[in-house]
Design an enzyme around this catalytic site. Sequence first.
Site, PDB file in Angstrom:
ATOM      1  N   ARG A   1       2.285 -12.186  -0.477  1.00 46.09           N
ATOM      2  CA  ARG A   1       0.987 -12.576   0.106  1.00 46.09           C
ATOM      3  C   ARG A   1       0.391 -13.774  -0.615  1.00 46.09           C
ATOM      4  O   ARG A   1       0.724 -14.077  -1.758  1.00 46.09           O
ATOM      5  CB  ARG A   1       0.009 -11.399   0.025  1.00 46.09           C
ATOM      6  CG  ARG A   1       0.507 -10.158   0.795  1.00 46.09           C
ATOM      7  CD  ARG A   1      -0.531  -9.607   1.694  1.00 46.09           C
ATOM      8  NE  ARG A   1       0.018  -8.570   2.580  1.00 46.09           N
ATOM      9  CZ  ARG A   1      -0.562  -8.218   3.720  1.00 46.09           C
ATOM     10  NH1 ARG A   1      -1.674  -8.786   4.112  1.00 46.09           N
ATOM     11  NH2 ARG A   1      -0.021  -7.276   4.484  1.00 46.09           N
TER      12      ARG A   1
ATOM     13  N   TYR B   1      -1.390  -3.531  -6.805  1.00 43.28           N
ATOM     14  CA  TYR B   1      -1.106  -4.369  -5.636  1.00 43.28           C
ATOM     15  C   TYR B   1      -2.137  -4.255  -4.514  1.00 43.28           C
ATOM     16  O   TYR B   1      -2.502  -3.154  -4.108  1.00 43.28           O
ATOM     17  CB  TYR B   1       0.272  -4.021  -5.051  1.00 43.28           C
ATOM     18  CG  TYR B   1       0.864  -5.192  -4.272  1.00 43.28           C
ATOM     19  CD1 TYR B   1       1.649  -6.136  -4.930  1.00 43.28           C
ATOM     20  CD2 TYR B   1       0.606  -5.383  -2.923  1.00 43.28           C
ATOM     21  CE1 TYR B   1       2.167  -7.227  -4.252  1.00 43.28           C
ATOM     22  CE2 TYR B   1       1.127  -6.474  -2.248  1.00 43.28           C
ATOM     23  CZ  TYR B   1       1.912  -7.395  -2.910  1.00 43.28           C
ATOM     24  OH  TYR B   1       2.421  -8.482  -2.239  1.00 43.28           O
TER      25      TYR B   1
ATOM     26  N   ASP C   1      -9.234  -9.829   8.911  1.00 43.70           N
ATOM     27  CA  ASP C   1      -8.743  -8.478   8.606  1.00 43.70           C
ATOM     28  C   ASP C   1      -9.758  -7.366   8.870  1.00 43.70           C
ATOM     29  O   ASP C   1      -9.382  -6.282   9.297  1.00 43.70           O
ATOM     30  CB  ASP C   1      -8.293  -8.413   7.137  1.00 43.70           C
ATOM     31  CG  ASP C   1      -7.393  -7.212   6.838  1.00 43.70           C
ATOM     32  OD1 ASP C   1      -6.458  -6.966   7.618  1.00 43.70           O
ATOM     33  OD2 ASP C   1      -7.633  -6.526   5.833  1.00 43.70           O
TER      34      ASP C   1
ATOM     35  N   ARG D   1       0.843  -1.194   0.000  1.00 36.34           N
ATOM     36  CA  ARG D   1       0.000   0.000   0.000  1.00 36.34           C
ATOM     37  C   ARG D   1       0.878   1.244   0.000  1.00 36.34           C
ATOM     38  O   ARG D   1       1.989   1.239   0.523  1.00 36.34           O
ATOM     39  CB  ARG D   1      -0.908   0.022   1.249  1.00 36.34           C
ATOM     40  CG  ARG D   1      -2.105  -0.915   1.147  1.00 36.34           C
ATOM     41  CD  ARG D   1      -3.003  -0.795   2.361  1.00 36.34           C
ATOM     42  NE  ARG D   1      -2.328  -1.204   3.563  1.00 36.34           N
ATOM     43  CZ  ARG D   1      -1.793  -0.406   4.464  1.00 36.34           C
ATOM     44  NH1 ARG D   1      -1.875   0.914   4.337  1.00 36.34           N
ATOM     45  NH2 ARG D   1      -1.186  -0.890   5.518  1.00 36.34           N
TER      46      ARG D   1
ATOM     47  N   LYS E   1      -9.640  -2.362   1.597  1.00 34.17           N
ATOM     48  CA  LYS E   1      -9.356  -1.202   2.450  1.00 34.17           C
ATOM     49  C   LYS E   1     -10.171   0.025   2.019  1.00 34.17           C
ATOM     50  O   LYS E   1     -10.666   0.781   2.852  1.00 34.17           O
ATOM     51  CB  LYS E   1      -7.869  -0.882   2.424  1.00 34.17           C
ATOM     52  CG  LYS E   1      -6.978  -2.044   2.806  1.00 34.17           C
ATOM     53  CD  LYS E   1      -7.284  -2.551   4.191  1.00 34.17           C
ATOM     54  CE  LYS E   1      -6.345  -3.695   4.543  1.00 34.17           C
ATOM     55  NZ  LYS E   1      -6.465  -4.102   5.941  1.00 34.17           N
TER      56      LYS E   1
ATOM     57  N   HIS F   1     -10.619  -2.509  11.397  1.00 33.10           N
ATOM     58  CA  HIS F   1      -9.494  -3.332  10.942  1.00 33.10           C
ATOM     59  C   HIS F   1      -9.265  -4.421  11.986  1.00 33.10           C
ATOM     60  O   HIS F   1      -8.313  -4.361  12.762  1.00 33.10           O
ATOM     61  CB  HIS F   1      -8.261  -2.432  10.793  1.00 33.10           C
ATOM     62  CG  HIS F   1      -7.111  -3.059  10.075  1.00 33.10           C
ATOM     63  ND1 HIS F   1      -5.815  -2.615  10.243  1.00 33.10           N
ATOM     64  CD2 HIS F   1      -7.042  -4.068   9.176  1.00 33.10           C
ATOM     65  CE1 HIS F   1      -5.003  -3.327   9.479  1.00 33.10           C
ATOM     66  NE2 HIS F   1      -5.727  -4.229   8.829  1.00 33.10           N
TER      67      HIS F   1
ATOM     68  N   CYS G   1       0.739  -7.504  11.895  1.00 34.17           N
ATOM     69  CA  CYS G   1       1.020  -7.635  13.324  1.00 34.17           C
ATOM     70  C   CYS G   1       0.279  -8.825  13.938  1.00 34.17           C
ATOM     71  O   CYS G   1       0.072  -8.877  15.149  1.00 34.17           O
ATOM     72  CB  CYS G   1       0.683  -6.355  14.073  1.00 34.17           C
ATOM     73  SG  CYS G   1       1.839  -5.022  13.721  1.00 34.17           S
TER      74      CYS G   1
ATOM     75  N   SER H   1      -1.350  -3.564  10.477  1.00 37.30           N
ATOM     76  CA  SER H   1      -0.981  -4.414   9.347  1.00 37.30           C
ATOM     77  C   SER H   1       0.268  -5.237   9.660  1.00 37.30           C
ATOM     78  O   SER H   1       1.244  -4.705  10.190  1.00 37.30           O
ATOM     79  CB  SER H   1      -0.732  -3.544   8.120  1.00 37.30           C
ATOM     80  OG  SER H   1      -1.880  -2.779   7.837  1.00 37.30           O
TER      81      SER H   1
HETATM   82  P1  GTP Z   1      -2.539  -7.476   7.492  1.00 38.52           P
HETATM   83  O1  GTP Z   1      -3.032  -8.570   6.596  1.00 38.52           O
HETATM   84  O2  GTP Z   1      -1.384  -6.705   6.893  1.00 38.52           O
HETATM   85  O3  GTP Z   1      -3.579  -6.565   8.026  1.00 38.52           O
HETATM   86  O4  GTP Z   1      -1.811  -8.161   8.724  1.00 38.52           O
HETATM   87  P2  GTP Z   1      -2.116  -9.259   9.815  1.00 38.52           P
HETATM   88  O5  GTP Z   1      -2.299  -8.564  11.120  1.00 38.52           O
HETATM   89  O6  GTP Z   1      -3.137 -10.235   9.392  1.00 38.52           O
HETATM   90  O7  GTP Z   1      -0.702  -9.925   9.806  1.00 38.52           O
HETATM   91  P3  GTP Z   1      -0.230 -11.400  10.017  1.00 38.52           P
HETATM   92  O8  GTP Z   1      -1.068 -12.219  10.929  1.00 38.52           O
HETATM   93  O9  GTP Z   1       0.012 -11.995   8.689  1.00 38.52           O
HETATM   94  O10 GTP Z   1       1.147 -11.052  10.745  1.00 38.52           O
HETATM   95  C1  GTP Z   1       2.277 -11.610  10.344  1.00 38.52           C
HETATM   96  C2  GTP Z   1       3.473 -11.216  11.191  1.00 38.52           C
HETATM   97  O11 GTP Z   1       3.198 -11.229  12.587  1.00 38.52           O
HETATM   98  C3  GTP Z   1       4.532 -12.257  10.970  1.00 38.52           C
HETATM   99  O12 GTP Z   1       5.776 -11.596  10.979  1.00 38.52           O
HETATM  100  C4  GTP Z   1       4.378 -13.162  12.176  1.00 38.52           C
HETATM  101  O13 GTP Z   1       5.531 -13.901  12.440  1.00 38.52           O
HETATM  102  C5  GTP Z   1       4.039 -12.163  13.250  1.00 38.52           C
HETATM  103  N1  GTP Z   1       3.299 -12.760  14.371  1.00 38.52           N
HETATM  104  C6  GTP Z   1       2.004 -13.153  14.388  1.00 38.52           C
HETATM  105  N2  GTP Z   1       1.643 -13.627  15.603  1.00 38.52           N
HETATM  106  C7  GTP Z   1       2.743 -13.507  16.383  1.00 38.52           C
HETATM  107  C8  GTP Z   1       3.020 -13.804  17.757  1.00 38.52           C
HETATM  108  O14 GTP Z   1       2.174 -14.261  18.512  1.00 38.52           O
HETATM  109  N3  GTP Z   1       4.276 -13.522  18.200  1.00 38.52           N
HETATM  110  C9  GTP Z   1       5.238 -13.001  17.381  1.00 38.52           C
HETATM  111  N4  GTP Z   1       6.446 -12.772  17.910  1.00 38.52           N
HETATM  112  N5  GTP Z   1       5.032 -12.717  16.091  1.00 38.52           N
HETATM  113  C10 GTP Z   1       3.797 -12.952  15.599  1.00 38.52           C
HETATM  114  C1  SPV Z   2      -2.954  -4.347   5.359  1.00 36.69           C
HETATM  115  O1  SPV Z   2      -1.962  -3.713   4.949  1.00 36.69           O
HETATM  116  O2  SPV Z   2      -3.489  -4.088   6.466  1.00 36.69           O
HETATM  117  C2  SPV Z   2      -3.498  -5.455   4.564  1.00 36.69           C
HETATM  118  C3  SPV Z   2      -2.939  -5.697   3.231  1.00 36.69           C
HETATM  119  O3  SPV Z   2      -4.393  -6.130   5.026  1.00 36.69           O
HETATM  120  S1  SPV Z   2      -3.591  -4.644   2.010  1.00 36.69           S
HETATM  121  O4  SPV Z   2      -4.854  -5.247   1.538  1.00 36.69           O
HETATM  122  O5  SPV Z   2      -2.638  -4.558   0.923  1.00 36.69           O
HETATM  123  O6  SPV Z   2      -3.858  -3.346   2.563  1.00 36.69           O
HETATM  124 MN    MN Z   3      -5.061  -5.400   7.039  1.00 37.33          MN
END
Ligand code: GTP
Ligand code: SPV
Ligand code: MN
Length: 637
Positions: free
Chosen positions: A409, A241, A317, A98, A250, A270, A294, A292
């Site tokens: 992704r 993307y 999400d 983004r 979003k 979110h 996290c 994002s």
């Molecule tokens: P968006 O799709 O971007 O909104 O993000 P999301 O919040 O769905 O992200 P996602 O769950 O894919 O987060 C991935 C990142 O968080 C990776 O780097 C993981 O390793 C890290 N992660 C997720 N859960 C944990 C946790 O409990 N502990 C740690 N240390 N890292 C975590």
């Molecule tokens: C985020 O960045 O929080 C996402 C991925 O979930 S995107 O759809 O590219 O914004």
């Molecule tokens: Mn997101």
Amino acid sequence: MTLTLDPVGSATSPVTAPTYVAPTAPAAGSSRNSEVNAWVQRMAELTGAADVHWCTGDSAEWTRLTAQLVESGSLVRLDPEWRPNSFLARSDPRDVARVEERTFICSEREEDAGPTNNWRAPAEMRIQLDTLFRGSMRGRTMFVVPFSMGPIGSPLAKLGVQVTDSPYAVLSMGIMTRMGTQALDQIGPDTEWVPAVHSVGYPLIDDAGVVRDDVRWPCNDTKYITHFPETREIWSFGSGYGGNSLLGKKCMALRIASVLARDEGWLAEHMLLVKVTSPAGRSRVLAAAFPSACGKTNFAMMQPSLPGWKVETIGDDIAWMRPDAQGRLRAINPERGFFGVAPGTGETTNPTAIDTIWGNTIFTNVALRDDDDVWWEGMTDVAPRHLRDWKGDDWHRGDSSHAAHPNGRFTVPAEQCPSMAPEWDDPEGVVVDAILFGGRRATNIPLVAEATDWAHGVFMGATISSERTAAAEGTLGELRHDPFAMLPFCGYNMADYWAHWLRVGRSLAHPPKIFQVNWFRRGADGSFLWPGFGENSRVVDWIVRRLDGRALATWTPAGHIPWREDFALEGTGVDEDIWEELTAIDTASWLAECDLTEQLFDRFGRRVPHELRAQLASLRWKLERSAETTTADSAAA
Ligand code: GTP
Ligand code: SPV
Ligand code: MN
């Protein structure tokens, strides 16, 4: 204006062929809504598209489009035995996330966008967009993509129509939303719908009629992701993307929906949604906002390490939450697929996601194995000896560069996820029992803290800070405020959004309890103090017992934190010292953080709700007065 005609890849040399003929108008009447038809016609004329295709969303369309993209080199078909009906897309290296700097909220008044959004006057932006989109689809097909955010026919669902010149966006929208005929059928003559215009900004015929070849991932160096909150419109130019191009996500389900939600008395967030069931068999629904990349997808698909617990996925999400007739908050996941971060997704961290992506998946910017399957950092402990990296270049084990882009992704239908809760597509939604706010914080924020009441919870949400991730362009690791994990997604003034949260809370007879969590606190050596992932079920256990009035807590100025003896630590390897570090509330650094919160609030001036100023004053007072006081209290509060 001049388009940046900047090709990538190899076969890009333009051929002169001055045979450009203006396209004929598309057949009107494909929607029952005449405004939709008129708008489609206007967009076809504006963009100069060679033809118009109304998407049905059926499998024949998928098969045809994927075959075309494989043929042209935009998609790589993965080995059909390892990964049936799955594809790899490699984006232009300049179009990988983004673009927050290029995201605009075009409200009539600047103060309605607020200090955390980029603003442009609508009239000025319209002139700009008209110039950008004029002729931007020459030589291409304009796809008409009707979509429903939310189960078809749900009282909580909203409809939209995206036009796009990106077949990749069409395929992705087909996974991420209820797309095609079923959505179009929902749009009657008087139905509300959101128009969403998308062009990658790479016409195949220029103003002079000169024709050029297409490239693997067309895009434009000039990017605009724009939203008109008053007229509920989306215009996105220059990027193919993710959130820049899948406009249901979003742009619609957060930026425009947050405005609809403000006006209609609900919340567009979110947030992930999960149903958790205790060993005793009682189920609860948790919503959680983390910024994002996290951990929302991880948490939404958690395999709990605590025996007897079950976590089922509703969404990963976005959550739309609305007060119901009983004064409870009811939520749906408006999406129908996952656009999940690939790196870090492996058998140990997220086995459910690994099971989900067995096939029917589009992978973007991950590495390709020699046997035509995918790989990324964290998928397995040891990398394959040789790969093609996300740019398509040779990569050898031990190379210092990333094989997969950190924001690579997977796009996959939710139905394939083995942990989906049966209620995940219930048109009525589910009742939310607790809301969690989290961020990526190396210091200060304890593993978990419970808000004393709704206003304190809103304060926790409003003051989320997090280290920046690869999900958006920007400086990695930089700590920034990300209120409600909505900083890039709130379609109006963030202070008004806080006031709206307070208002919704007052309207609820049974508001969810609010908690703050942090899986990312680090020790002196820089390593994570908390094992995370499946072990987060221990936090779930404590939270759910708090809801039931069966867990003990310790009062701190930051909220109620677990009473260690009443928190399921055994088996985590977290000893008493680590626990102390994980839950420490350091007065000096919290007071310093209060100063940052004040600076954040001051950016919004008088629009900040007085309740939040009062929360800040009260926090400071508690920190100063009672730093070391801890008292056990029972949960029955
Ligand atoms: P968006 O799709 O971007 O909104 O993000 P999301 O919040 O769905 O992200 P996602 O769950 O894919 O987060 C991935 C990142 O968080 C990776 O780097 C993981 O390793 C890290 N992660 C997720 N859960 C944990 C946790 O409990 N502990 C740690 N240390 N890292 C975590
Ligand atoms: C985020 O960045 O929080 C996402 C991925 O979930 S995107 O759809 O590219 O914004
Ligand atoms: Mn997101």
